[in-house]
Design an enzyme around this catalytic site. Sequence first.
Site, PDB file in Angstrom:
ATOM      1  CD  GLU A   1       4.643   3.779   8.773  1.00  0.00           C
ATOM      2  OE1 GLU A   1       5.704   4.326   8.416  1.00  0.00           O
ATOM      3  OE2 GLU A   1       3.997   3.033   8.022  1.00  0.00           O
TER       4      GLU A   1
ATOM      5  CG  ASP B   1      -0.758   8.207   0.953  1.00  0.00           C
ATOM      6  OD1 ASP B   1      -1.611   9.084   0.876  1.00  0.00           O
ATOM      7  OD2 ASP B   1      -0.187   7.742  -0.051  1.00  0.00           O
TER       8      ASP B   1
ATOM      9  CE  LYS C   1       1.339  12.028   1.235  1.00  0.00           C
ATOM     10  NZ  LYS C   1       1.528  11.223   0.012  1.00  0.00           N
TER      11      LYS C   1
ATOM     12  CG  PHE D   1       5.123  10.938  -3.745  1.00  0.00           C
ATOM     13  CD1 PHE D   1       4.433   9.814  -3.297  1.00  0.00           C
ATOM     14  CD2 PHE D   1       6.505  10.858  -3.835  1.00  0.00           C
ATOM     15  CE1 PHE D   1       5.097   8.644  -2.945  1.00  0.00           C
ATOM     16  CE2 PHE D   1       7.184   9.698  -3.498  1.00  0.00           C
ATOM     17  CZ  PHE D   1       6.477   8.587  -3.053  1.00  0.00           C
ATOM     18  CB  VAL D   2       6.439  14.522   0.969  1.00  0.00           C
ATOM     19  CG1 VAL D   2       5.366  15.580   0.806  1.00  0.00           C
ATOM     20  CG2 VAL D   2       5.966  13.431   1.925  1.00  0.00           C
TER      21      VAL D   2
ATOM     22  CG  ASP E   1      11.405   5.325  -1.171  1.00  0.00           C
ATOM     23  OD1 ASP E   1      10.416   5.269  -0.410  1.00  0.00           O
ATOM     24  OD2 ASP E   1      11.544   4.568  -2.146  1.00  0.00           O
TER      25      ASP E   1
ATOM     26  NE  ARG F   1      14.508   4.224   1.397  1.00  0.00           N
ATOM     27  CZ  ARG F   1      13.225   3.890   1.539  1.00  0.00           C
ATOM     28  NH1 ARG F   1      12.462   4.547   2.374  1.00  0.00           N
ATOM     29  NH2 ARG F   1      12.708   2.908   0.822  1.00  0.00           N
TER      30      ARG F   1
END
Length: 183
Positions: free
Chosen positions: A103, A107, A135, A156-157, A163, A169
């Site tokens: 993965e 999150d 996270k 948010f990364v 993406d 990406r």
Amino acid sequence: MEFSDVENDIAEVLYTEQEIHAKIAELSRRIEVDYAGEKVLLVGVLRGAVMVMADLARELTIPIEMDWMAVSSYGSGTQSSGVVRILKDLDTDLHGRHVLIVEDIIDSGLTLSWLRGNLESRGAASVEICALLRKPEAAKVVVDVKYEGFQIPNAFVVGYGLDFAEQYRNLRGIAVLAPHVYA
Ligand code: IMP
């Protein structure tokens, strides 16, 4: 794509391509020891895990097989819906197989915790998880991740496969997306 190509969209650089590759090498050494003598099946979760899978698979010095699943828990927003749907299933019979889920990011953990249960129910000999990012502050369920790359803040990364609305990406490193992009 480099950070400099999208510098206005980035709030903070988290990891460079070199740092990511060093971490993947470190995880690979552990995986090689743990799966010595076995043929592990790497299950990549499309589409975010494509880069991790490509680099991890090539770094490993043990025989592997690869298969892919596509699940959806996100739309084009930045919050997990908690609803998991299989969009593309595996082609491999998992009976007796040692499965390592690959993965990009954990999150809320909702996607992976569901996926692990799903793959275990297919008769796999073992199901473990390798995730490049996690996270911890965003966790809604506890997921046992055997091979974890970096723990990151609850932001948010994007980049290295991750993406926002299908963009970024192909960024080589990983960065926090500037809020103005999704505001
Ligand atoms: P979870 O079910 O909340 O753990 O979500 C997992 C999936 O959400 C990941 O495989 C990603 O596709 C997506 N995701 C979660 N956080 C981020 C992020 O910061 N950037 C990009 N995608 C993310």
